[in-house]
Design a protein around this motif. Structure first.
Motif, PDB file in Angstrom:
ATOM      1  N   VAL A  78       0.829  -1.206   0.000  1.00 41.34           N
ATOM      2  CA  VAL A  78       0.000   0.000   0.000  1.00 41.34           C
ATOM      3  C   VAL A  78       0.863   1.255   0.000  1.00 41.34           C
ATOM      4  CG1 VAL A  78      -1.613   1.371   1.396  1.00 41.34           C
ATOM      5  CG2 VAL A  78      -2.020  -1.066   1.049  1.00 41.34           C
ATOM      6  N   LEU A  79       1.982   1.213   0.721  1.00 46.58           N
ATOM      7  CA  LEU A  79       2.833   2.388   0.886  1.00 46.58           C
ATOM      8  C   LEU A  79       3.996   2.422  -0.100  1.00 46.58           C
ATOM      9  CD1 LEU A  79       3.040   2.299   4.788  1.00 46.58           C
ATOM     10  CD2 LEU A  79       1.488   3.665   3.391  1.00 46.58           C
ATOM     11  N   ALA A  80       4.021   1.522  -1.070  1.00 49.29           N
ATOM     12  CA  ALA A  80       5.163   1.393  -1.980  1.00 49.29           C
ATOM     13  C   ALA A  80       5.384   2.667  -2.787  1.00 49.29           C
ATOM     14  CB  ALA A  80       4.952   0.208  -2.916  1.00 49.29           C
ATOM     15  N   GLY A  81       6.628   2.869  -3.175  1.00 49.61           N
ATOM     16  CA  GLY A  81       6.971   4.018  -4.001  1.00 49.61           C
ATOM     17  C   GLY A  81       8.392   3.905  -4.509  1.00 49.61           C
ATOM     18  N   PRO A  82       8.812   4.821  -5.384  1.00 52.68           N
ATOM     19  CA  PRO A  82      10.165   4.782  -5.942  1.00 52.68           C
ATOM     20  C   PRO A  82      11.228   4.962  -4.857  1.00 52.68           C
ATOM     21  CG  PRO A  82       8.750   6.316  -7.153  1.00 52.68           C
ATOM     22  CD  PRO A  82       8.012   5.947  -5.914  1.00 52.68           C
ATOM     23  N   GLN A  83      12.391   4.398  -5.091  1.00 51.66           N
ATOM     24  CA  GLN A  83      13.486   4.506  -4.131  1.00 51.66           C
ATOM     25  C   GLN A  83      13.812   5.970  -3.856  1.00 51.66           C
ATOM     26  OE1 GLN A  83      16.822   1.628  -3.721  1.00 51.66           O
ATOM     27  NE2 GLN A  83      17.992   3.192  -4.820  1.00 51.66           N
ATOM     28  N   ALA A  84      14.093   6.259  -2.602  1.00 52.05           N
ATOM     29  CA  ALA A  84      14.360   7.627  -2.174  1.00 52.05           C
ATOM     30  C   ALA A  84      15.686   8.140  -2.733  1.00 52.05           C
ATOM     31  CB  ALA A  84      14.369   7.706  -0.653  1.00 52.05           C
ATOM     32  N   VAL A  85      15.727   9.434  -2.986  1.00 51.72           N
ATOM     33  CA  VAL A  85      16.950  10.073  -3.471  1.00 51.72           C
ATOM     34  C   VAL A  85      18.089   9.865  -2.481  1.00 51.72           C
ATOM     35  CG1 VAL A  85      18.014  12.318  -3.975  1.00 51.72           C
ATOM     36  CG2 VAL A  85      15.747  11.785  -4.878  1.00 51.72           C
ATOM     37  N   VAL A  86      17.793   9.938  -1.175  1.00 55.58           N
ATOM     38  CA  VAL A  86      18.846   9.776  -0.179  1.00 55.58           C
ATOM     39  C   VAL A  86      19.473   8.390  -0.267  1.00 55.58           C
ATOM     40  CG1 VAL A  86      17.304   8.999   1.688  1.00 55.58           C
ATOM     41  CG2 VAL A  86      19.448  10.171   2.241  1.00 55.58           C
ATOM     42  N   VAL A  87      18.680   7.380  -0.599  1.00 51.83           N
ATOM     43  CA  VAL A  87      19.217   6.026  -0.760  1.00 51.83           C
ATOM     44  C   VAL A  87      20.054   5.950  -2.030  1.00 51.83           C
ATOM     45  CG1 VAL A  87      18.618   3.585  -1.051  1.00 51.83           C
ATOM     46  CG2 VAL A  87      17.320   5.012   0.542  1.00 51.83           C
ATOM     47  N   ASP A  88      19.581   6.574  -3.098  1.00 49.35           N
ATOM     48  CA  ASP A  88      20.381   6.620  -4.332  1.00 49.35           C
ATOM     49  C   ASP A  88      21.769   7.189  -4.047  1.00 49.35           C
ATOM     50  OD1 ASP A  88      18.248   5.637  -5.821  1.00 49.35           O
ATOM     51  OD2 ASP A  88      17.590   7.627  -6.489  1.00 49.35           O
ATOM     52  N   ARG A  89      21.822   8.247  -3.254  1.00 50.60           N
ATOM     53  CA  ARG A  89      23.103   8.903  -2.972  1.00 50.60           C
ATOM     54  C   ARG A  89      23.999   8.021  -2.105  1.00 50.60           C
ATOM     55  NH1 ARG A  89      21.293  15.348  -2.281  1.00 50.60           N
ATOM     56  NH2 ARG A  89      20.550  15.503  -4.439  1.00 50.60           N
ATOM     57  N   LEU A  90      23.409   7.315  -1.160  1.00 52.26           N
ATOM     58  CA  LEU A  90      24.193   6.410  -0.339  1.00 52.26           C
ATOM     59  C   LEU A  90      24.774   5.272  -1.167  1.00 52.26           C
ATOM     60  CD1 LEU A  90      21.839   6.263   2.773  1.00 52.26           C
ATOM     61  CD2 LEU A  90      24.201   7.095   2.787  1.00 52.26           C
ATOM     62  N   LEU A  91      23.956   4.695  -2.042  1.00 53.53           N
ATOM     63  CA  LEU A  91      24.430   3.593  -2.874  1.00 53.53           C
ATOM     64  C   LEU A  91      25.504   4.071  -3.843  1.00 53.53           C
ATOM     65  CD1 LEU A  91      21.057   1.751  -3.659  1.00 53.53           C
ATOM     66  CD2 LEU A  91      22.759   1.209  -1.902  1.00 53.53           C
ATOM     67  N   ALA A  92      25.334   5.266  -4.391  1.00 53.16           N
ATOM     68  CA  ALA A  92      26.350   5.819  -5.290  1.00 53.16           C
ATOM     69  C   ALA A  92      27.667   6.034  -4.571  1.00 53.16           C
ATOM     70  CB  ALA A  92      25.851   7.135  -5.887  1.00 53.16           C
ATOM     71  N   ALA A  93      27.608   6.271  -3.243  1.00 53.95           N
ATOM     72  CA  ALA A  93      28.819   6.461  -2.449  1.00 53.95           C
ATOM     73  C   ALA A  93      29.402   5.144  -1.965  1.00 53.95           C
ATOM     74  CB  ALA A  93      28.512   7.353  -1.245  1.00 53.95           C
ATOM     75  N   GLY A  94      28.797   4.014  -2.383  1.00 57.29           N
ATOM     76  CA  GLY A  94      29.348   2.711  -2.062  1.00 57.29           C
ATOM     77  C   GLY A  94      28.770   2.035  -0.843  1.00 57.29           C
ATOM     78  N   ALA A  95      27.753   2.622  -0.225  1.00 59.13           N
ATOM     79  CA  ALA A  95      27.180   2.039   0.985  1.00 59.13           C
ATOM     80  C   ALA A  95      26.339   0.808   0.666  1.00 59.13           C
ATOM     81  CB  ALA A  95      26.328   3.072   1.715  1.00 59.13           C
ATOM     82  N   LEU A  96      26.173  -0.031   1.675  1.00 59.15           N
ATOM     83  CA  LEU A  96      25.251  -1.166   1.617  1.00 59.15           C
ATOM     84  C   LEU A  96      24.118  -0.903   2.597  1.00 59.15           C
ATOM     85  CD1 LEU A  96      27.819  -4.124   1.726  1.00 59.15           C
ATOM     86  CD2 LEU A  96      26.482  -3.409  -0.265  1.00 59.15           C
ATOM     87  N   VAL A  97      22.883  -1.106   2.155  1.00 59.51           N
ATOM     88  CA  VAL A  97      21.730  -0.912   3.034  1.00 59.51           C
ATOM     89  C   VAL A  97      21.621  -2.108   3.967  1.00 59.51           C
ATOM     90  CG1 VAL A  97      19.229  -0.659   3.167  1.00 59.51           C
ATOM     91  CG2 VAL A  97      20.510   0.552   1.393  1.00 59.51           C
TER      92      VAL A  97
END
Length: 437
Positions: A94-113
């Protein structure tokens, strides 16, 4: 976090071994504090991510800043592949949506969620199951409870939270970690479940200020590298460049508990003995009216943000959230508009008072006291309220403990848009407090 990131980039830590250690910690520790949302297959997902990172960046010199760093993400922030529940009982999807920009930036910086961290329902006031790692019988604060507890328990070095009123600064104080809430709008909130969009702000939790500065430089829009080093050369009697510290006079500070105020005064005395200037300035003489304005805007926007979901699934909402939404449904649009206009006038008055007093940073307790006992409340956000209302950047630094051993925090507030200078100057305070402990 800075040291851990450096070790992963240099190869002295292997991402796959790092993942194994984290998953083992989660299995042993998280059943006691409930910082993370349960996730079947977490180890397999993270192991695959670590292998992919190693394959993508075989050359150590080319590894990004957060290479292999594990990050907790508050469960109101969308992450591809992980469901968003918002701490609620609403049906999956019900609450689904596109990945957050903040997560995009973390992944681009090499982080693992590392996974989703527990939140109060919809980042409001209905508590989740998370416990305070220092005193499990006490709240970790909210609504970013899981993110603060995950860092405090040493599960992850970095976690993302959100703050509408006090949901980064307060849990950071309760859990004895650093919490950074940037200027309103500095980190895009696209992909984050809304609470009250006029206030909602993404922030981070780390073990120290250096980690917060590293994360801020990667996550905030238009970061001005170098400005966060303000005040690095100051020491002892060399006052040139040292920030002038302001303490708000009036009824605002009276909201803190007596023991917290005594600890705050002791902290101010330590800063003054180190050669820093502290000025007491009347700032919020109409604090009750400021509170009313914020609540008017907040409740109206919460009701509007949940209008569709609440109409369909209102019976699944927690009583605390229902009560707030019902209040918001009764707020007239013109009352919200008037409160927003009053906020603009307040911003002008505070900016004028700050300049007239020559204040660089405002100081206040991060919370009204130590973490309350029990898990039925997330605590009182009032010490963050005026600064969140104004959209100013703030950081909570660990600053002593109560007689019962509960952590306390020092809230340091900067100028709008001055996040870099805030973190640089707060680093000076962090150093002074460490040296005079």
């Amino acid at each position: 976090m800075s040291r851990e990131a450096a070790e992963l980039r240099s190869g002295s830590r292997d991402p796959s071994e790092h993942v194994d250690r984290f998953c083992g910690l989660v299995e042993r520790v998280d059943p006691l504090i409930h910082a993370f949302v349960p996730e079947p297959g977490r180890h397999d997902r993270l192991s695959a991510g670590a292998r992919a990172l190693s394959a993508r960046y075989p050359d150590r010199a080319g590894r990004p800043p957060l290479y292999g760093v594990l990050v907790g993400i508050k469960d109101v922030v969308h992450v591809d592949g992980l469901p968003t529940h918002g701490g609620s009982a609403l049906p999956p999807g019900v609450l689904a949506g596109p990945q957050a920009v903040v997560v995009d930036r973390l992944l681009a910086a090499g982080a693992l969620v590392a996974g989703k961290t527990v939140t109060a329902e919809f980042a409001a006031s209905a508590p989740g199951p998370t416990r305070n790692p220092h005193h499990p019988g006490h709240t970790p604060g909210g609504s970013s409870s899981g993110s603060a507890a995950a860092v405090a328990a040493g599960l992850v070095p970095l976690a993302v939270g959100t703050q509408t009123v006090g949901s980064v600064i307060r849990p950071a104080a309760y859990c004895g970690v650093v919490g950074f809430r940037p200027t309103y709008g500095r980190i895009p909130t696209a992909g984050v479940l809304p609470n009250a969009p006029s206030f909602d702000t993404l922030g981070v939790f780390t073990a120290d200020l250096a980690g917060a500065a590293l994360a801020a430089a990667l996550l905030c829009d238009d970061w001005r590298a170098g400005e966060e080093r303000a005040g690095e050369g100051w020491a002892g009697e060399e006052r040139a460049g040292a920030p002038v510290l302001g303490v708000p006079g009036g009824s605002y500070l009276e909201r803190a508990e007596p023991a917290a105020l005594r600890a705050f005064e002791a902290t101010l005395a330590r800063l003054e003995r180190a050669g820093l200037t502290v000025r007491r300035v009347p700032l919020f003489p109409d604090f009750a009216e400021i509170t009313r304005q914020l609540q008017t805007i907040n409740r109206f926007e919460l009701a509007r943000s949940h209008a569709d979901w609440f109409a369909r699934f209102g019976g699944l909402y927690r009583p605390e959230t229902v009560a707030s939404i019902r209040v918001g449904q009764g707020v007239a649009a013109e009352d919200r508009a008037a409160a927003l206009q009053a906020r603009e006038r307040l911003r002008e008055r505070v900016a004028g008072a700050t300049a007239a007093a020559g204040v660089d940073l405002w100081l206040a307790p991060s919370a009204t006291g130590g973490a309350p006992e029990g898990l039925h409340t997330t605590g009182d956000a009032v010490m963050s309220l005026p600064w969140s209302h104004l959209g100013l950047p703030a950081v909570s630094l660990p600053a002593g403990r109560t007689a019962d051993g509960l952590p306390l925090g020092l809230q340091v507030v900067g100028a709008a848009g001055g996040d870099e200078a805030l973190l640089g100057r707060a680093a000076l305070l962090e150093r002074v407090l460490a040296e005079t402990a």
